[in-house]
Design an enzyme around this catalytic site. Structure first.
Site, PDB file in Angstrom:
ATOM      1  N   HIS A 154      -2.676  -0.924  -3.250  1.00  0.00           N
ATOM      2  CA  HIS A 154      -3.810  -0.035  -2.987  1.00  0.00           C
ATOM      3  C   HIS A 154      -3.645   1.241  -3.797  1.00  0.00           C
ATOM      4  O   HIS A 154      -2.711   2.011  -3.575  1.00  0.00           O
ATOM      5  CB  HIS A 154      -3.895   0.316  -1.503  1.00  0.00           C
ATOM      6  CG  HIS A 154      -4.227  -0.851  -0.625  1.00  0.00           C
ATOM      7  ND1 HIS A 154      -3.966  -0.865   0.731  1.00  0.00           N
ATOM      8  CD2 HIS A 154      -4.809  -2.049  -0.903  1.00  0.00           C
ATOM      9  CE1 HIS A 154      -4.370  -2.017   1.244  1.00  0.00           C
ATOM     10  NE2 HIS A 154      -4.871  -2.755   0.277  1.00  0.00           N
ATOM     11  N   ASP A 160      -4.372  -5.114   5.980  1.00  0.00           N
ATOM     12  CA  ASP A 160      -4.817  -5.863   4.810  1.00  0.00           C
ATOM     13  C   ASP A 160      -3.756  -6.891   4.427  1.00  0.00           C
ATOM     14  O   ASP A 160      -2.575  -6.572   4.341  1.00  0.00           O
ATOM     15  CB  ASP A 160      -5.077  -4.912   3.634  1.00  0.00           C
ATOM     16  CG  ASP A 160      -5.760  -5.603   2.451  1.00  0.00           C
ATOM     17  OD1 ASP A 160      -6.407  -6.641   2.673  1.00  0.00           O
ATOM     18  OD2 ASP A 160      -5.651  -5.092   1.329  1.00  0.00           O
ATOM     19  N   SER A 210       0.844  -1.191   0.000  1.00  0.00           N
ATOM     20  CA  SER A 210       0.000   0.000   0.000  1.00  0.00           C
ATOM     21  C   SER A 210       0.884   1.247   0.000  1.00  0.00           C
ATOM     22  O   SER A 210       1.684   1.421  -0.914  1.00  0.00           O
ATOM     23  CB  SER A 210      -0.938  -0.025   1.210  1.00  0.00           C
ATOM     24  OG  SER A 210      -1.847   1.048   1.162  1.00  0.00           O
ATOM     25  N   THR A 211       0.787   2.089   1.032  1.00  0.00           N
ATOM     26  CA  THR A 211       1.561   3.332   1.058  1.00  0.00           C
ATOM     27  C   THR A 211       3.057   3.049   0.966  1.00  0.00           C
ATOM     28  O   THR A 211       3.594   2.264   1.733  1.00  0.00           O
ATOM     29  CB  THR A 211       1.276   4.114   2.357  1.00  0.00           C
ATOM     30  OG1 THR A 211      -0.129   4.272   2.494  1.00  0.00           O
ATOM     31  CG2 THR A 211       1.941   5.476   2.329  1.00  0.00           C
ATOM     32  N   MET A 258      -0.167   0.938   5.421  1.00  0.00           N
ATOM     33  CA  MET A 258      -0.900   1.169   6.664  1.00  0.00           C
ATOM     34  C   MET A 258      -1.958   0.088   6.850  1.00  0.00           C
ATOM     35  O   MET A 258      -2.544  -0.399   5.886  1.00  0.00           O
ATOM     36  CB  MET A 258      -1.571   2.545   6.612  1.00  0.00           C
ATOM     37  CG  MET A 258      -2.283   2.950   7.888  1.00  0.00           C
ATOM     38  SD  MET A 258      -1.125   3.189   9.242  1.00  0.00           S
ATOM     39  CE  MET A 258      -2.237   3.701  10.551  1.00  0.00           C
TER      40      MET A 258
END
Length: 357
Positions: free
Chosen positions: A203, A299, A176-177, A296
């Site tokens: 993401h 998931d 993600s991030t 973050m």
């Protein structure tokens, strides 16, 4: 409570005011200044010493990309890009993430978005998250790869992955991030001869994953593409889930194929890493190499639990040292579902160790 100090950079006075107002409503944030272009932003950074910068991609005099390069060279700090969803905007945003931006926010409707209030919570959340990003790994100088002069064509005629032989491998990556930069580090080190396909959930909203895939494809020896519903999965190719769609695997005859759908988001995410991991649990004749990297939240953890329970799964987690945001890997480690915790620079080696085993 120490507030995170934010500098808002945008060529539109309306957008500067709107973003500043949104951020100022949160007691954890303080907008200490604004700037109209990149040159002014660099002066304000020197003068005001912000903790986070929100940076418009498209500006006159000095645009967001050029400004970001200067920031990362002179005063490395967390930057959140503010981008339009045009093709050019998406391509520039992906470049910004490769150059060191922590994250980005897509404007809902053009350069001046009157409906920016629709993503107010997202703006606040991403700026807060950026204020806690791992600055040490951002400061680490990493060369932007020069696209290799390929002396061969990328393998387009691979046999589809069959499901009737033994010792077949499949790699799946969730992030993600900070993920686009992490994916660049990992995928660019994999050989074109890797004896496995690679499935990726990053993401990212609709409109950006195609640009991400194209950028990664240009700097990697393997093929990297945005996944398409129904296509047969091939070795030596990485498939990135399109923004807004879950990526799963299904069997078609003796082959594996991509299945995309727009079923409800899982824990706020679509695509979801959990959904992808869980879809691989039915592949009893496959050895799965699952990788969970910077991001973050949690998931991927539930999916990893199911993968481990289904057997034939090795799990690699990115270490805290190299993660921009040590959330998703930390959750997986805490759940005791990881086999290795390694620095980003070593993840490709760990993948190949299990693929070649």
């Amino acid at each position: 409570m120490n507030k995170a100090k934010v500098l808002v950079v945008d060529d539109s006075a309306f957008m500067r005011k709107l973003i500043s107002d949104f951020l100022s409503e949160d007691p954890r944030l303080e907008v200490i200044g604004t700037a109209r272009n990149g040159q002014e932003a660099l002066r304000k950074i020197e003068e005001l010493k912000p903790d986070v910068v929100t940076l418009d991609v498209e500006m006159p005099i000095m645009d967001g990309l050029e400004t970001l390069k200067h920031i990362m060279q002179q005063h490395p700090l967390p930057v959140v890009m503010i981008s339009s969803t045009t093709r050019e905007g998406a391509e520039n945003t992906i470049l910004a993430l490769q150059y060191g931006a922590v994250d980005f926010i897509a404007k809902p409707s053009g350069a001046i978005s009157l409906d920016l209030y629709k993503i107010k919570d997202q703006i606040v959340e991403k700026v807060l998250l950026a204020s806690h990003a791992n600055l040490q790994c951002m400061k680490r100088k990493s060369k932007i790869p020069i696209p290799p002069q390929k002396q061969y064509s990328k393998i387009e005629s691979n046999e589809p992955i069959k499901t009737n032989t033994t010792k077949k491998k499949i790699v799946c990556i969730g992030t993600s991030t900070g993920g686009p930069r992490a994916l660049q580090h990992v995928l660019s080190k994999l050989p074109e001869t890797i004896n496995a396909p690679i499935l990726i959930v990053q993401h990212m909203p609709k409109g950006f994953t195609k640009s991400l895939a194209s950028r990664l494809d240009s700097i990697c020896r393997i093929r990297v593409k945005e996944a398409e519903d129904g296509e047969l999965i091939q070795k030596g190719t990485a498939y990135i889930a399109p923004g807004g769609q879950h990526l799963q695997v299904k069997k078609i005859g003796m082959s594996l194929a991509v299945h995309l759908d727009e079923s409800p988001a899982r824990n706020g995410h679509r695509p979801s890493v959990d959904v992808m991991f869980e879809s691989l649990c039915t592949l009893a004749d496959y050895e799965k190499i699952a990788v969970i990297m910077t991001g973050m939240g949690s998931d991927g953890t539930e999916g990893l639990k199911q993968l481990k329970a289904s057997g034939n799964t090795k799990v690699i987690a990115e270490s805290a040292e190299s993660s921009v945001v040590f959330g998703m890997p930390k959750s997986a480690i805490a759940a005791n579902v990881t086999d290795e915790v390694v620095h980003l620079d070593k993840i490709a080696d760990a993948i190949m160790k299990y693929v070649d085993a």
